[in-house]
Motif scaffolding. Structure first.
Motif, PDB file in Angstrom:
ATOM      1  N   MET A   1       4.621 -69.211 -29.539  1.00  0.00           N
ATOM      2  CA  MET A   1       3.135 -69.096 -29.516  1.00  0.00           C
ATOM      3  C   MET A   1       2.265 -69.791 -28.404  1.00  0.00           C
ATOM      4  O   MET A   1       1.450 -69.459 -27.929  1.00  0.00           O
ATOM      5  N   LEU A   2       2.831 -71.200 -28.679  1.00  0.00           N
ATOM      6  CA  LEU A   2       2.071 -72.182 -27.665  1.00  0.00           C
ATOM      7  C   LEU A   2       2.567 -71.878 -26.310  1.00  0.00           C
ATOM      8  O   LEU A   2       1.552 -71.916 -25.373  1.00  0.00           O
ATOM      9  N   THR A   3       3.513 -71.423 -26.187  1.00  0.00           N
ATOM     10  CA  THR A   3       4.066 -71.318 -24.593  1.00  0.00           C
ATOM     11  C   THR A   3       3.383 -69.978 -24.101  1.00  0.00           C
ATOM     12  O   THR A   3       2.716 -70.064 -22.925  1.00  0.00           O
ATOM     13  N   SER A   4       3.008 -68.925 -24.880  1.00  0.00           N
ATOM     14  CA  SER A   4       1.979 -67.967 -24.469  1.00  0.00           C
ATOM     15  C   SER A   4       0.729 -68.268 -24.029  1.00  0.00           C
ATOM     16  O   SER A   4       0.013 -67.854 -23.021  1.00  0.00           O
ATOM     17  N   THR A   5       0.316 -69.117 -24.945  1.00  0.00           N
ATOM     18  CA  THR A   5      -1.140 -69.723 -24.618  1.00  0.00           C
ATOM     19  C   THR A   5      -1.470 -70.538 -23.276  1.00  0.00           C
ATOM     20  O   THR A   5      -2.196 -70.256 -22.570  1.00  0.00           O
ATOM     21  N   VAL A   6      -0.053 -71.452 -23.113  1.00  0.00           N
ATOM     22  CA  VAL A   6      -0.196 -72.170 -21.901  1.00  0.00           C
ATOM     23  C   VAL A   6      -0.137 -71.372 -20.600  1.00  0.00           C
ATOM     24  O   VAL A   6      -0.616 -71.666 -19.970  1.00  0.00           O
ATOM     25  N   ALA A   8      -0.922 -68.246 -20.423  1.00  0.00           N
ATOM     26  CA  ALA A   8      -2.080 -67.583 -20.083  1.00  0.00           C
ATOM     27  C   ALA A   8      -2.940 -68.293 -19.394  1.00  0.00           C
ATOM     28  O   ALA A   8      -4.067 -67.950 -18.590  1.00  0.00           O
ATOM     29  N   ALA A   9      -3.194 -69.562 -19.908  1.00  0.00           N
ATOM     30  CA  ALA A   9      -4.294 -70.463 -19.248  1.00  0.00           C
ATOM     31  C   ALA A   9      -3.831 -70.870 -17.711  1.00  0.00           C
ATOM     32  O   ALA A   9      -4.980 -70.904 -16.956  1.00  0.00           O
TER      33      ALA A   9
END
Length: 152
Positions: A1-6, A8-9
């Motif tokens: 989940m955190l990797t997806s956000t990073v 995407a950013a």
């Protein structure tokens, strides 16, 4: 989940930089930046990032890498010991096997064995004159001299 956000950013920031670059009329560079910035979000969408994160954080995977490293160390150790001892057979065994073969060439042979027809012809000295077509004749005296010099 955190990797997806990073990821995407990072992709959004890259696309922003590409937009600024395009605004400055550097379209080729902007296209290249946009291509690079789409890679992280593409990796997240395909599931590669989750797969990599699963590999990195599993202790059994790291234990497997340790076992593979141990295997490589063992192979290299056995190779080093084998080279030190003289390989598959000792040097004396190899010499004895070579002595059993009468057709084997001695390692200290200095003169090449030329056929009777070749040895009877004297070697030409210097460079050969060009033939009718302008190309030099087949003269291998230079090569023969080099080979004789090295004992071949």
């Amino acid at each position: 989940m955190l990797t997806s956000t990073v990821c995407a950013a990072v992709s959004a920031a890259g696309l922003g930089i590409a937009a600024i670059t395009a605004y400055r009329k550097r379209f080729l560079a902007a296209t290249r930046i946009a291509a690079y910035s789409l890679i992280p979000i593409g990796l997240v969408m395909t599931g590669v990032i989750d797969w990599l994160a699963g590999i990195v954080f599993k202790p059994t995977v790291w234990a497997g890498f340790g076992v593979l490293a141990l295997s490589v160390v063992l192979f290299m150790t056995t190779r080093a010991v084998e080279r030190r001892r003289g390989g598959a057979g000792s040097r004396k065994e190899r010499r004895a096997a070579a002595a059993d073969r009468p057709d084997a060439v001695a390692p200290a042979a200095s003169a090449p064995s030329l056929g009777a027809g070749r040895a009877a012809q004297p070697a030409a000295k210097g460079k050969a004159a060009p033939a009718k077509g302008g190309a030099p004749k087949d003269d291998f005296s230079d090569i023969e001299a080099i080979l004789k010099k090295h004992g071949i």
